[in-house]
Scaffold this motif. Structure first.
Motif, PDB file in Angstrom:
ATOM      1  N   GLY A  57      -8.112  22.668  48.043  1.00  0.00           N
ATOM      2  CA  GLY A  57      -7.790  22.782  46.622  1.00  0.00           C
ATOM      3  C   GLY A  57      -8.252  21.562  45.838  1.00  0.00           C
ATOM      4  O   GLY A  57      -8.804  21.683  44.737  1.00  0.00           O
ATOM      5  N   ALA A  58      -8.029  20.372  46.409  1.00  0.00           N
ATOM      6  CA  ALA A  58      -8.455  19.132  45.749  1.00  0.00           C
ATOM      7  C   ALA A  58      -9.970  19.063  45.649  1.00  0.00           C
ATOM      8  O   ALA A  58     -10.527  18.619  44.638  1.00  0.00           O
ATOM      9  N   MET A  59     -10.645  19.524  46.703  1.00  0.00           N
ATOM     10  CA  MET A  59     -12.108  19.510  46.712  1.00  0.00           C
ATOM     11  C   MET A  59     -12.672  20.438  45.632  1.00  0.00           C
ATOM     12  O   MET A  59     -13.610  20.070  44.912  1.00  0.00           O
ATOM     13  N   ILE A  60     -12.090  21.613  45.508  1.00  0.00           N
ATOM     14  CA  ILE A  60     -12.555  22.564  44.489  1.00  0.00           C
ATOM     15  C   ILE A  60     -12.283  22.014  43.091  1.00  0.00           C
ATOM     16  O   ILE A  60     -13.115  22.159  42.184  1.00  0.00           O
ATOM     17  N   SER A  61     -11.133  21.365  42.906  1.00  0.00           N
ATOM     18  CA  SER A  61     -10.815  20.767  41.603  1.00  0.00           C
ATOM     19  C   SER A  61     -11.837  19.683  41.250  1.00  0.00           C
ATOM     20  O   SER A  61     -12.318  19.614  40.106  1.00  0.00           O
ATOM     21  N   ALA A  62     -12.162  18.837  42.227  1.00  0.00           N
ATOM     22  CA  ALA A  62     -13.159  17.787  41.993  1.00  0.00           C
ATOM     23  C   ALA A  62     -14.524  18.398  41.692  1.00  0.00           C
ATOM     24  O   ALA A  62     -15.263  17.906  40.828  1.00  0.00           O
ATOM     25  N   TYR A  63     -14.839  19.478  42.394  1.00  0.00           N
ATOM     26  CA  TYR A  63     -16.105  20.195  42.159  1.00  0.00           C
ATOM     27  C   TYR A  63     -16.187  20.669  40.711  1.00  0.00           C
ATOM     28  O   TYR A  63     -17.197  20.459  40.028  1.00  0.00           O
ATOM     29  N   LEU A  64     -15.116  21.285  40.211  1.00  0.00           N
ATOM     30  CA  LEU A  64     -15.107  21.796  38.837  1.00  0.00           C
ATOM     31  C   LEU A  64     -15.213  20.659  37.824  1.00  0.00           C
ATOM     32  O   LEU A  64     -15.899  20.797  36.801  1.00  0.00           O
ATOM     33  N   ILE A  65     -14.549  19.548  38.114  1.00  0.00           N
ATOM     34  CA  ILE A  65     -14.619  18.394  37.206  1.00  0.00           C
ATOM     35  C   ILE A  65     -16.045  17.858  37.136  1.00  0.00           C
ATOM     36  O   ILE A  65     -16.563  17.566  36.041  1.00  0.00           O
ATOM     37  N   TYR A  66     -16.703  17.726  38.287  1.00  0.00           N
ATOM     38  CA  TYR A  66     -18.086  17.243  38.301  1.00  0.00           C
ATOM     39  C   TYR A  66     -19.015  18.218  37.570  1.00  0.00           C
ATOM     40  O   TYR A  66     -19.928  17.797  36.854  1.00  0.00           O
ATOM     41  N   ILE A  67     -18.785  19.518  37.746  1.00  0.00           N
ATOM     42  CA  ILE A  67     -19.610  20.519  37.072  1.00  0.00           C
ATOM     43  C   ILE A  67     -19.503  20.364  35.556  1.00  0.00           C
ATOM     44  O   ILE A  67     -20.522  20.300  34.850  1.00  0.00           O
ATOM     45  N   VAL A  68     -18.276  20.312  35.058  1.00  0.00           N
ATOM     46  CA  VAL A  68     -18.062  20.164  33.613  1.00  0.00           C
ATOM     47  C   VAL A  68     -18.664  18.854  33.111  1.00  0.00           C
ATOM     48  O   VAL A  68     -19.314  18.811  32.051  1.00  0.00           O
TER      49      VAL A  68
END
Length: 251
Positions: A225-236
């Protein structure tokens, strides 16, 4: 916006020969499965006849060209003179790129199914393949995995293309991200050794997304979950920076 999208597709087909990329995406799995008997297995077929690497690289190249050619060919001037805002132009690029990715996946998927029917007619797509389900489900999972990686790399490529005003440098970076995973892994581990907080570096997040379903979250030293959240933050963040630079670039 519809007029703008029509122009984007026209340029993609005329300037970047998009139809050739799509045809090659269709031919690639047919050639691989047809020539190499060892690829007529479940592992190869659910990876679209090993054509996913082609799809990813083709998508990244087209992504870089979609921005750099606007300024290289001077076509950005008539776009802005027709009262299209830079925001609309940038969004049209993202929509174009997403549709190109879908087209590449679809052409490779069709080519894989056709190649399997011709060269491995006894292959059963409905047969269970362990925890991933049957071959149809396995193919969808493989496509989603690569799509997540492409979105991340494309964001980085767009940002770099706008920064250095060169598609070559951005494409080179994208190719490295795609094919040099072991090197990226070493760099990421070195950064983490320097400071544990650096486990959140973009290389590690990219590796984590690329290994979803293959590596336990504990190995990545973070929850999924933390990895996916970080992924979305980097994408944005990366798409946001790419847009801000695109908005300020002189024509």
């Amino acid at each position: 916006m519809l007029t703008l999208m029509k122009q984007e597709y026209y340029k993609a087909f005329k300037q970047n020969r998009l139809y050739i990329w799509l045809i090659l995406g269709f031919i690639f799995p047919i050639a691989i499965i047809g020539i190499f008997k060892s690829t007529r297995t479940a592992g190869s077929i659910i990876n679209l006849g090993q054509s996913l690497i082609y799809v990813e690289m083709a998508g990244i190249i087209i992504t870089a060209l979609s921005i750099s050619q606007e300024f290289g060919f001077g076509t950005i001037r008539p776009l802005l003179s027709r009262r299209f805002s830079r925001g609309e132009v940038f969004i049209s690029k993202l929509l174009l790129n997403v549709s190109v990715y879908i087209g590449l996946f679809l052409s490779a998927f069709i080519g894989t199914v056709l190649a399997t029917a011709i060269f491995a007619p006894k292959y059963d797509f409905s047969q269970k393949l362990g925890y991933i389900g049957n071959s149809w489900q396995g193919m969808m999972i493989s496509i989603m995995d690569v799509a997540l990686q492409m979105i991340f790399v494309a964001a980085l490529v767009l940002m770099v293309t706008n920064m250095v005003k060169s598609s070559g440098a951005a494409i080179g970076l994208g190719v490295v991200m795609i094919v040099a995973t072991p090197i990226i892994s070493v760099i990421s581990l070195k950064l983490i050794d320097l400071a544990p907080i650096l486990k959140w570096n973009p290389f590690n997040i990219y590796l984590g997304i690329a290994s979803i379903g293959q590596v336990k979250p504990s190995i990545m030293d973070m929850s999924q979950g933390a990895m996916i959240s970080a992924y979305l933050i980097y994408i944005v963040l990366m798409y946001g920076i790419a847009y801000l630079i695109f908005r300020k670039r002189s024509v």
